[in-house]
Design an enzyme around this catalytic site. Sequence first.
Site, PDB file in Angstrom:
ATOM      1  N   CYS A 113       0.829  -1.211   0.000  1.00 47.17           N
ATOM      2  CA  CYS A 113       0.000   0.000   0.000  1.00 47.17           C
ATOM      3  C   CYS A 113       0.866   1.265   0.000  1.00 47.17           C
ATOM      4  O   CYS A 113       1.435   1.607  -1.014  1.00 47.17           O
ATOM      5  CB  CYS A 113      -1.001  -0.021   1.154  1.00 47.17           C
ATOM      6  N   HIS A 221      -3.581  -5.129   0.552  1.00 48.78           N
ATOM      7  CA  HIS A 221      -3.090  -5.462   1.896  1.00 48.78           C
ATOM      8  C   HIS A 221      -3.053  -6.975   2.095  1.00 48.78           C
ATOM      9  O   HIS A 221      -3.966  -7.566   2.672  1.00 48.78           O
ATOM     10  CB  HIS A 221      -3.973  -4.810   2.961  1.00 48.78           C
ATOM     11  N   GLU A 223      -1.270  -8.605   4.156  1.00 56.94           N
ATOM     12  CA  GLU A 223      -1.039  -8.990   5.555  1.00 56.94           C
ATOM     13  C   GLU A 223      -2.322  -9.454   6.241  1.00 56.94           C
ATOM     14  O   GLU A 223      -2.288 -10.184   7.235  1.00 56.94           O
ATOM     15  CB  GLU A 223      -0.389  -7.840   6.342  1.00 56.94           C
TER      16      GLU A 223
END
Length: 252
Positions: A113, A221, A223
């Site tokens: 990001c 994202h 994660e």
Amino acid sequence: MTRPVVGIIGNRGLVNDRYPVHEGGQMNSCAVSHVAGCIPLLIPADPEFLSIEELMEVCDGFLLTGGRPNVHPEEYGEIETDKHGTFDRARDAITLPLVRACVERGQPFFGICRGFQEVNVAMGGTLHPEIRELPGRMNHRMPPEGTLEEAFALRHKVILQPGGRFAALFGAEEVVTNTLHGQGIATPGERIVIEGRAEDGTPEAIYVKDAPGFTLSVQWHPEWNAEDDPVSRPLFHAFGDAVRQWAAAKAV
């Protein structure tokens, strides 16, 4: 055997709107530890406290995380406006030269990001302050309300270059990802290769051409739910493998 260390580039924030902290999302540490298989080390991204040289000696690789502050437009030759949002100039002062140093040295980093945008700016590229205002573009921002599960829900396709690095990693030429960003790449930096785009044309997956190390970066994202998501997991596996290779070579 001690696991290699991944420096997680965090952000500055306030607890209770008054107490200054260096902060990083727990999901970043979880992905680095549980999926990449490395030790997560939260970095106070501020040149007042550390240097690029010290960071590169202490850490084997770097995770350039997302964050609400944006790269300051002065870093790519533009004037600040209200559309550019908030900034973290201390983080700019660490991450931009760190990216360039890692590219030259071959030390692995993974941009997410804001980190994706930092990689582009570090290599001489520019950013759109509000991509949702561009003709034909969708709103990629986080929904203003709802649970974390709703905020990080899969929202659009990313079309990948056939035969490219990302397509090989995923075993597919199209994946579905979340999206939580307002800015995006306007002009790609020197050596920036765009291998993935959203359905509206927004760049979503890049790497640095001819860099000797791992430089994959994504606008979404990964994660979030990294252990179980079929797109996120191979990204962190590949990053972890690159970090281990770097650490092993350094130990010789």
